[in-house]
Design a protein around this motif. Structure first.
Motif: not given
Length: 119
Positions: A9, A41-42, A34, A7, A38
């Protein structure tokens, strides 16, 4: 599908394991919400901030550094870079000026990150 990610973020850099089965996404290893966002979305629609220089005419410098004000889809980076390489802006440019509004209909603006004075 299982995917391992780190991550980005926040500075902690949690090691994430993402499990995807159809529309179900399960994330392990995140210490905060978060990390989940993350990872989600990835695997569904990765996005990145774009930083790039734009040519300047009549300026004390030939280029001005810029960045998008929000991430754009990773799959559009090459198209955005090709478009921006064809741009020329007139000096003076102030830091924070919008160089391109709504870059390629992504909703992101391309903004100057430094000031370039006129010759």
């Amino acid at each position: 599908m299982t995917k391992k990610l780190t991550c980005i973020s926040c500075p902690i850099g949690c090691e994430l394991t993402v499990y995807v089965e159809g529309d179900d996404i399960k994330v392990e290893g995140n210490r905060c919400p978060r990390g989940f966002e993350y990872a989600k979305n990835e695997v569904t629609n990765p996005q990145r901030m774009l930083t790039i220089s734009v040519k300047v005419e009549n300026g004390v410098m030939d280029l001005v550094s810029t960045r998008t004000d929000r991430p754009i889809p990773k799959k559009m980076l090459e198209e955005a870079i090709s478009y921006i390489k064809g741009l020329k802006v007139q000096a003076p440019i102030k830091r924070g000026d919008i160089i391109v509004k709504d870059l390629l209909n992504t909703g992101a603006n391309l903004i100057a990150t430094r000031t370039v004075l006129k010759k």
